[in-house]
Design an enzyme around this catalytic site. Sequence first.
Site, PDB file in Angstrom:
ATOM      1  N   GLU A   1      -3.242 -35.957   4.893  1.00 37.25           N
ATOM      2  CA  GLU A   1      -3.590 -37.002   3.934  1.00 37.25           C
ATOM      3  C   GLU A   1      -4.459 -36.477   2.798  1.00 37.25           C
ATOM      4  O   GLU A   1      -5.144 -35.456   2.927  1.00 37.25           O
ATOM      5  CB  GLU A   1      -4.259 -38.186   4.629  1.00 37.25           C
ATOM      6  CG  GLU A   1      -5.571 -37.894   5.280  1.00 37.25           C
ATOM      7  CD  GLU A   1      -6.160 -39.153   5.933  1.00 37.25           C
ATOM      8  OE1 GLU A   1      -5.846 -39.373   7.117  1.00 37.25           O
ATOM      9  OE2 GLU A   1      -6.919 -39.875   5.286  1.00 37.25           O
TER      10      GLU A   1
ATOM     11  N   CYS B   1      -8.001 -30.006  12.676  1.00 35.41           N
ATOM     12  CA  CYS B   1      -9.169 -29.151  12.462  1.00 35.41           C
ATOM     13  C   CYS B   1      -9.702 -28.715  13.815  1.00 35.41           C
ATOM     14  O   CYS B   1      -9.635 -29.474  14.781  1.00 35.41           O
ATOM     15  CB  CYS B   1     -10.245 -29.951  11.718  1.00 35.41           C
ATOM     16  SG  CYS B   1     -11.702 -28.981  11.272  1.00 35.41           S
TER      17      CYS B   1
ATOM     18  N   CYS C   1      -9.062 -35.576  -3.465  1.00 33.36           N
ATOM     19  CA  CYS C   1      -9.592 -34.906  -2.271  1.00 33.36           C
ATOM     20  C   CYS C   1      -8.401 -34.431  -1.448  1.00 33.36           C
ATOM     21  O   CYS C   1      -7.576 -35.244  -1.038  1.00 33.36           O
ATOM     22  CB  CYS C   1     -10.442 -35.904  -1.490  1.00 33.36           C
ATOM     23  SG  CYS C   1     -10.966 -35.298   0.117  1.00 33.36           S
TER      24      CYS C   1
ATOM     25  N   SER D   1     -15.747 -27.659   0.463  1.00 38.56           N
ATOM     26  CA  SER D   1     -16.748 -28.085   1.440  1.00 38.56           C
ATOM     27  C   SER D   1     -16.539 -27.342   2.754  1.00 38.56           C
ATOM     28  O   SER D   1     -15.425 -27.258   3.262  1.00 38.56           O
ATOM     29  CB  SER D   1     -16.595 -29.590   1.656  1.00 38.56           C
ATOM     30  OG  SER D   1     -17.495 -30.046   2.621  1.00 38.56           O
TER      31      SER D   1
ATOM     32  N   GLU E   1     -10.918 -27.241   7.857  1.00 42.85           N
ATOM     33  CA  GLU E   1     -12.044 -26.416   7.421  1.00 42.85           C
ATOM     34  C   GLU E   1     -11.480 -25.335   6.486  1.00 42.85           C
ATOM     35  O   GLU E   1     -10.802 -24.410   6.933  1.00 42.85           O
ATOM     36  CB  GLU E   1     -12.721 -25.804   8.661  1.00 42.85           C
ATOM     37  CG  GLU E   1     -13.722 -24.709   8.365  1.00 42.85           C
ATOM     38  CD  GLU E   1     -14.745 -25.052   7.278  1.00 42.85           C
ATOM     39  OE1 GLU E   1     -15.350 -26.134   7.315  1.00 42.85           O
ATOM     40  OE2 GLU E   1     -14.930 -24.215   6.360  1.00 42.85           O
TER      41      GLU E   1
ATOM     42  N   CYS F   1     -16.291 -36.924  13.295  1.00 40.69           N
ATOM     43  CA  CYS F   1     -15.171 -36.771  12.358  1.00 40.69           C
ATOM     44  C   CYS F   1     -13.824 -37.077  13.013  1.00 40.69           C
ATOM     45  O   CYS F   1     -13.509 -36.545  14.079  1.00 40.69           O
ATOM     46  CB  CYS F   1     -15.177 -35.343  11.819  1.00 40.69           C
ATOM     47  SG  CYS F   1     -13.846 -35.026  10.658  1.00 40.69           S
TER      48      CYS F   1
ATOM     49  N   CYS G   1     -16.479 -31.435  14.857  1.00 45.30           N
ATOM     50  CA  CYS G   1     -17.660 -32.248  14.514  1.00 45.30           C
ATOM     51  C   CYS G   1     -17.539 -33.610  15.192  1.00 45.30           C
ATOM     52  O   CYS G   1     -16.473 -34.232  15.170  1.00 45.30           O
ATOM     53  CB  CYS G   1     -17.803 -32.411  12.996  1.00 45.30           C
ATOM     54  SG  CYS G   1     -18.028 -30.834  12.154  1.00 45.30           S
TER      55      CYS G   1
ATOM     56  N   CYS H   1     -12.401 -39.739   6.585  1.00 46.13           N
ATOM     57  CA  CYS H   1     -11.443 -38.636   6.527  1.00 46.13           C
ATOM     58  C   CYS H   1     -10.569 -38.617   7.769  1.00 46.13           C
ATOM     59  O   CYS H   1     -11.064 -38.710   8.883  1.00 46.13           O
ATOM     60  CB  CYS H   1     -12.158 -37.298   6.497  1.00 46.13           C
ATOM     61  SG  CYS H   1     -13.696 -37.333   5.624  1.00 46.13           S
TER      62      CYS H   1
ATOM     63  N   SER I   1     -21.820 -28.776   4.672  1.00 47.79           N
ATOM     64  CA  SER I   1     -22.052 -29.939   5.524  1.00 47.79           C
ATOM     65  C   SER I   1     -23.218 -29.624   6.450  1.00 47.79           C
ATOM     66  O   SER I   1     -23.070 -28.899   7.429  1.00 47.79           O
ATOM     67  CB  SER I   1     -20.798 -30.243   6.343  1.00 47.79           C
ATOM     68  OG  SER I   1     -19.741 -30.554   5.465  1.00 47.79           O
TER      69      SER I   1
HETATM   70  N1  SAH Z   1     -14.536 -28.958   7.143  1.00 47.14           N
HETATM   71  C1  SAH Z   1     -15.197 -29.170   5.889  1.00 47.14           C
HETATM   72  C2  SAH Z   1     -14.499 -30.118   4.953  1.00 47.14           C
HETATM   73  C3  SAH Z   1     -13.873 -31.353   5.486  1.00 47.14           C
HETATM   74  S1  SAH Z   1     -14.883 -32.703   5.939  1.00 47.14           S
HETATM   75  C4  SAH Z   1     -16.633 -29.557   6.114  1.00 47.14           C
HETATM   76  O1  SAH Z   1     -17.037 -29.716   7.257  1.00 47.14           O
HETATM   77  O2  SAH Z   1     -17.377 -29.652   5.158  1.00 47.14           O
HETATM   78  C5  SAH Z   1     -15.596 -33.286   4.439  1.00 47.14           C
HETATM   79  C6  SAH Z   1     -16.963 -33.921   4.627  1.00 47.14           C
HETATM   80  O3  SAH Z   1     -16.856 -35.195   5.270  1.00 47.14           O
HETATM   81  C7  SAH Z   1     -17.893 -33.095   5.507  1.00 47.14           C
HETATM   82  O4  SAH Z   1     -19.188 -33.103   4.985  1.00 47.14           O
HETATM   83  C8  SAH Z   1     -17.825 -33.844   6.808  1.00 47.14           C
HETATM   84  O5  SAH Z   1     -18.908 -33.534   7.624  1.00 47.14           O
HETATM   85  C9  SAH Z   1     -17.789 -35.273   6.319  1.00 47.14           C
HETATM   86  N2  SAH Z   1     -17.348 -36.264   7.300  1.00 47.14           N
HETATM   87  C10 SAH Z   1     -16.413 -36.153   8.246  1.00 47.14           C
HETATM   88  N3  SAH Z   1     -16.304 -37.281   8.967  1.00 47.14           N
HETATM   89  C11 SAH Z   1     -17.189 -38.136   8.440  1.00 47.14           C
HETATM   90  C12 SAH Z   1     -17.553 -39.471   8.754  1.00 47.14           C
HETATM   91  N4  SAH Z   1     -16.994 -40.141   9.752  1.00 47.14           N
HETATM   92  N5  SAH Z   1     -18.528 -40.032   7.974  1.00 47.14           N
HETATM   93  C13 SAH Z   1     -19.111 -39.367   6.967  1.00 47.14           C
HETATM   94  N6  SAH Z   1     -18.802 -38.108   6.631  1.00 47.14           N
HETATM   95  C14 SAH Z   1     -17.861 -37.492   7.371  1.00 47.14           C
END
Ligand code: SAH
Length: 356
Positions: free
Chosen positions: A98, A118, A111, A197, A166, A125, A122, A339, A220
């Site tokens: 997406e 991934c 975006c 990011s 990532e 996420c 996290c 996301c 992040s």
């Molecule tokens: N893997 C990369 C990029 C993808 S995620 C990274 O970790 O930066 C993009 C951003 O969205 C990251 O800062 C991630 O931590 C954040 N993110 C993911 N899920 C989220 C959620 N449920 N609420 C807020 N931010 C979120």
Amino acid sequence: MTERIENNLDLRSMYIEELEQIMIQMGEKPFKARQLFDWLHNKRVDSYDEMTNLSRPLREKLSCKYPLVDIKVVEVQESRLDGTRKFLFRLGDGNVIESVWMKYHHGNSICISSQAGCRMGCKFCASAIGGLVRSLHASEMLEQIYKISEVTGEKVSNIVVMGTGEPLDNYENLLRFIRLISDARGMNLSQRNITVSTCGIVPKMYELADEKFQITLALSLHAPDDEKRKELMPVANKYAFKEVLDACRYYFKKTGRRITFEYALVAGKNDSERDARLLSAQIRDINCHVNLIPVNPVRERDYVKSDKNVVVNFKNKLEKYRINVTIRREMGSDIDGACGQLRRKYIDKPEEERKT
Ligand code: SAH
């Protein structure tokens, strides 16, 4: 359904110089590579048949050997609140990804995803839930932008690589993507308008800094110390908090680009005054900007976003330490917000209910 295309057969992921080599191998004049590049990246056709300034025999040879990467729009959701649009795409091998199109005062932003799924895990996420399926080719990252521009008919000013995946776990393809999207003979997007990011893969952050691109690096962070970061982000077990911040300092030293720290505020986890104070102490010497994001609730997870006043207090606290900080405006909160949620919803549906 076509199979996944090998990297060395994916012409839309190749630099002009590489296309020139291919042309020479095929007994063609090297300048044909420029014409091919123009079809792939400016006119953005999906088949060789349309490349009318290439001879028919050449078009036939190319289509036998080099299948074209073509991604298809499966679904578009549009927010009634702010016009944000979420795009679900199907890749050539059937995987779905997406992307999001957002309208801001200063221009339109896309975006994009860098991987299908991934493996960073996290805790908050949605993209982490099914693990990594595969990394995307540079062409598949480019195509998200090309297809969205075609549908919206509007100019793209900014690209953020912040969708599923990532990007530094797909490093070689990411470099190709950055070089191709900023190539003056292609879309010619200024690197200053690209943000990548990362969750903090330290060795790759150093490598990226040494490339001396003019892109913005977003890190992040999401926590003020190792202990809390480890609770939210498994990658913190591999790279210590201090190491990650040192890599950010190095990135700034090499590129002169201000670092963006992303900090998702989770109620009761990382949003106290003490957390704000600790965070300030850690980053105050770094030329940075902090983006506070009230965590987006994900169906499969029980994290709750911080109250509005807690978010504002957190911001004020950072500002007291003279740290640049903004609260990220929520975009498209009426469509599958966080996301990876649109993709997850699609994957979770029984086959017969999926749109094709
Ligand atoms: N893997 C990369 C990029 C993808 S995620 C990274 O970790 O930066 C993009 C951003 O969205 C990251 O800062 C991630 O931590 C954040 N993110 C993911 N899920 C989220 C959620 N449920 N609420 C807020 N931010 C979120």
